[in-house]
Design a protein around this motif. Structure first.
Motif, PDB file in Angstrom:
ATOM      1  N   PHE A 170      -9.238  16.781  52.584  1.00  0.00           N
ATOM      2  CA  PHE A 170      -8.974  16.383  53.968  1.00  0.00           C
ATOM      3  C   PHE A 170      -9.597  17.402  54.920  1.00  0.00           C
ATOM      4  N   GLU A 171     -10.870  17.637  54.787  1.00  0.00           N
ATOM      5  CA  GLU A 171     -11.522  18.697  55.566  1.00  0.00           C
ATOM      6  C   GLU A 171     -11.479  18.400  57.062  1.00  0.00           C
ATOM      7  N   TYR A 172     -11.886  17.199  57.454  1.00  0.00           N
ATOM      8  CA  TYR A 172     -11.914  16.870  58.882  1.00  0.00           C
ATOM      9  C   TYR A 172     -10.513  16.921  59.482  1.00  0.00           C
ATOM     10  N   GLU A 173      -9.554  16.293  58.821  1.00  0.00           N
ATOM     11  CA  GLU A 173      -8.187  16.263  59.354  1.00  0.00           C
ATOM     12  C   GLU A 173      -7.573  17.664  59.394  1.00  0.00           C
ATOM     13  N   PHE A 174      -7.782  18.434  58.345  1.00  0.00           N
ATOM     14  CA  PHE A 174      -7.193  19.773  58.263  1.00  0.00           C
ATOM     15  C   PHE A 174      -7.744  20.698  59.337  1.00  0.00           C
ATOM     16  N   VAL A 175      -9.069  20.694  59.516  1.00  0.00           N
ATOM     17  CA  VAL A 175      -9.695  21.568  60.514  1.00  0.00           C
ATOM     18  C   VAL A 175      -9.368  21.091  61.929  1.00  0.00           C
ATOM     19  N   THR A 176      -9.411  19.797  62.152  1.00  0.00           N
ATOM     20  CA  THR A 176      -9.151  19.255  63.486  1.00  0.00           C
ATOM     21  C   THR A 176      -7.722  19.523  63.940  1.00  0.00           C
ATOM     22  N   VAL A 177      -6.772  19.311  63.050  1.00  0.00           N
ATOM     23  CA  VAL A 177      -5.362  19.515  63.409  1.00  0.00           C
ATOM     24  C   VAL A 177      -5.095  20.979  63.730  1.00  0.00           C
ATOM     25  N   ARG A 178      -5.606  21.875  62.907  1.00  0.00           N
ATOM     26  CA  ARG A 178      -5.388  23.306  63.152  1.00  0.00           C
ATOM     27  C   ARG A 178      -6.040  23.744  64.459  1.00  0.00           C
ATOM     28  N   TRP A 179      -7.296  23.359  64.664  1.00  0.00           N
ATOM     29  CA  TRP A 179      -8.023  23.793  65.863  1.00  0.00           C
ATOM     30  C   TRP A 179      -7.386  23.212  67.125  1.00  0.00           C
ATOM     31  N   SER A 180      -7.046  21.942  67.103  1.00  0.00           N
ATOM     32  CA  SER A 180      -6.464  21.299  68.292  1.00  0.00           C
ATOM     33  C   SER A 180      -5.118  21.926  68.654  1.00  0.00           C
ATOM     34  N   MET A 245     -11.950  32.262  66.082  1.00  0.00           N
ATOM     35  CA  MET A 245     -11.863  30.898  66.583  1.00  0.00           C
ATOM     36  C   MET A 245     -13.215  30.365  67.024  1.00  0.00           C
ATOM     37  N   VAL A 246     -14.124  31.254  67.398  1.00  0.00           N
ATOM     38  CA  VAL A 246     -15.463  30.814  67.776  1.00  0.00           C
ATOM     39  C   VAL A 246     -16.178  30.186  66.583  1.00  0.00           C
ATOM     40  N   GLY A 247     -16.090  30.848  65.418  1.00  0.00           N
ATOM     41  CA  GLY A 247     -16.699  30.282  64.222  1.00  0.00           C
ATOM     42  C   GLY A 247     -16.059  28.968  63.819  1.00  0.00           C
ATOM     43  N   MET A 248     -14.750  28.861  63.959  1.00  0.00           N
ATOM     44  CA  MET A 248     -14.059  27.611  63.641  1.00  0.00           C
ATOM     45  C   MET A 248     -14.475  26.497  64.597  1.00  0.00           C
ATOM     46  N   THR A 249     -14.655  26.849  65.884  1.00  0.00           N
ATOM     47  CA  THR A 249     -15.093  25.855  66.865  1.00  0.00           C
ATOM     48  C   THR A 249     -16.490  25.344  66.546  1.00  0.00           C
ATOM     49  N   CYS A 250     -17.387  26.247  66.199  1.00  0.00           N
ATOM     50  CA  CYS A 250     -18.756  25.840  65.836  1.00  0.00           C
ATOM     51  C   CYS A 250     -18.748  24.955  64.595  1.00  0.00           C
ATOM     52  N   TYR A 251     -17.910  25.274  63.637  1.00  0.00           N
ATOM     53  CA  TYR A 251     -17.830  24.462  62.417  1.00  0.00           C
ATOM     54  C   TYR A 251     -17.298  23.065  62.727  1.00  0.00           C
ATOM     55  N   LEU A 252     -16.312  22.974  63.620  1.00  0.00           N
ATOM     56  CA  LEU A 252     -15.771  21.665  63.987  1.00  0.00           C
ATOM     57  C   LEU A 252     -16.807  20.841  64.742  1.00  0.00           C
ATOM     58  N   VAL A 253     -17.597  21.500  65.577  1.00  0.00           N
ATOM     59  CA  VAL A 253     -18.666  20.787  66.290  1.00  0.00           C
ATOM     60  C   VAL A 253     -19.676  20.210  65.299  1.00  0.00           C
ATOM     61  N   LYS A 254     -19.991  20.958  64.244  1.00  0.00           N
ATOM     62  CA  LYS A 254     -20.907  20.466  63.210  1.00  0.00           C
ATOM     63  C   LYS A 254     -20.325  19.262  62.481  1.00  0.00           C
ATOM     64  N   ILE A 255     -19.021  19.310  62.209  1.00  0.00           N
ATOM     65  CA  ILE A 255     -18.377  18.178  61.543  1.00  0.00           C
ATOM     66  C   ILE A 255     -18.430  16.934  62.424  1.00  0.00           C
ATOM     67  N   LEU A 256     -18.126  17.112  63.712  1.00  0.00           N
ATOM     68  CA  LEU A 256     -18.156  15.976  64.631  1.00  0.00           C
ATOM     69  C   LEU A 256     -19.568  15.419  64.784  1.00  0.00           C
ATOM     70  N   ALA A 257     -20.556  16.298  64.866  1.00  0.00           N
ATOM     71  CA  ALA A 257     -21.947  15.840  64.962  1.00  0.00           C
ATOM     72  C   ALA A 257     -22.374  15.097  63.704  1.00  0.00           C
ATOM     73  N   LYS A 258     -21.920  15.572  62.558  1.00  0.00           N
ATOM     74  CA  LYS A 258     -22.248  14.890  61.302  1.00  0.00           C
ATOM     75  C   LYS A 258     -21.621  13.511  61.249  1.00  0.00           C
ATOM     76  N   ARG A 259     -20.351  13.408  61.650  1.00  0.00           N
ATOM     77  CA  ARG A 259     -19.680  12.112  61.628  1.00  0.00           C
ATOM     78  C   ARG A 259     -20.285  11.154  62.640  1.00  0.00           C
ATOM     79  N   ALA A 260     -20.764  11.688  63.757  1.00  0.00           N
ATOM     80  CA  ALA A 260     -21.286  10.824  64.817  1.00  0.00           C
ATOM     81  C   ALA A 260     -22.708  10.359  64.529  1.00  0.00           C
ATOM     82  N   PHE A 261     -23.577  11.283  64.138  1.00  0.00           N
ATOM     83  CA  PHE A 261     -25.005  10.969  64.070  1.00  0.00           C
ATOM     84  C   PHE A 261     -25.499  10.743  62.640  1.00  0.00           C
TER      85      PHE A 261
END
Length: 292
Positions: A170-180, A245-261
């Motif tokens: 559950f990589e997307y859900e786990f990272v998104t929930v923690r970061w949000s 948190m900066v590294g975690m934010t960049c990683y989440l942006v990569k996940i979102l970009a991957k899911r989107a594009f």
């Protein structure tokens, strides 16, 4: 005849005694054996078993023990919704306060009763309350949907640790929930600080020699700033996969970009575009305020 019978009986008696001595007298002597020492214990201690497993008989490394973390996944996604609900409710109620002062926020004429610093703090208050509400609501929704995915059961729940299982399945859900949740918490602290500045009128122009409000403003800034930096430091020490948190934010942006594009999800593309538009307009308003 009697003499002959006596000779025969004597020979038979002699042969029988000879055979008895051969069967008993020529046995090898057996050494005395201690009965307690001759018993072999078949019980093996747990430490011996562990050492045998580690050695592997030939120096091979022991395989990690896998455990079932199905309940841990349910517990994480279910438990994080409780504090996130508190942040969502509080930030939603605080978003619609200061209606009169919010009117002065859009007025840059000389009739505005707010100073430039108060307008900026009020704008930061509304922005932080909006972000706290959106991020906490995203935490609640994502965690609730993730619980449904866990209940569906189509995943491998065996791993060395619960963290490794969550990152793998559950990589997307786990990272998104923690970061949000973490970001909504810091936005909530910023909202509280800015509201105290405005509510208690700590930023207004003061008379000469009256430094009470200024001291109160510094007290609020130092106390909430100490809590925010302490929490941020502790969070950075326990992210495990990222240094900050900066590294975690960049990683989440990569996940979102991957899911989107890369995965070509149309609604995800729309979401990324709208998020970029909100960042653009926030920056535009901030630059406009700085030029005034």
């Amino acid at each position: 005849m009697k003499a002959a019978m006596k000779v025969i009986s004597f020979l038979l008696l002699l042969s029988s005694s000879f055979l008895a001595g051969a069967t008993t007298g020529f046995l090898l002597p057996r050494p005395a054996v201690n009965s307690s020492a001759s018993k072999i214990s078949m019980s093996v201690s747990s430490s011996s078993i562990g050492s045998l497993l580690i050695r592997g008989g030939g120096g091979a490394a022991a395989e990690p023990v896998l455990q079932n973390f199905y309940g841990d996944a349910l517990g994480f996604f279910g438990g994080i919704r409780i504090p996130a609900s508190f942040l969502a409710g509080s930030s939603l109620a605080a978003m619609f306060i200061f209606k009169t002062k919010a009117t002065d926020l859009t007025s840059y004429t000389n009739e505005s009763k707010l100073t430039k610093l108060e307008r900026r703090v009020l704008g930061f208050y509304h922005l932080s309350s909006l972000l706290a509400f959106l991020l906490s609501l995203n935490t609640i929704a994502t965690a609730t949907i993730a619980v449904t995915a866990v209940l569906h059961g189509r995943f491998n729940n065996m791993a060395e640790t619960a963290y490794m299982m969550m990152r793998r399945e559950f990589e997307y859900e786990f990272v998104t929930v923690r970061w949000s949740f973490l970001c909504s918490l810091f936005c909530f602290l910023g909202m509280i600080a800015s509201r105290m500045f405005i509510e208690f009128d700590l930023l207004s122009k003061q008379d000469h020699g009256n430094e009470t409000k200024q001291d109160m403003a510094m007290l609020v800034l130092c106390s909430l700033g100490a809590l925010a930096t302490h929490l941020l430091s502790y969070v950075n020490q326990n992210l495990w996969c990222w240094q900050s948190m900066v590294g975690m934010t960049c990683y989440l942006v990569k996940i979102l970009a991957k899911r989107a594009f890369l995965e070509a999800r149309p609604l995800q593309i729309v979401s990324v575009a709208l998020a970029a538009g909100s960042v653009f307009y926030v920056s535009k308003l901030a630059l406009k305020d700085l030029k005034e």
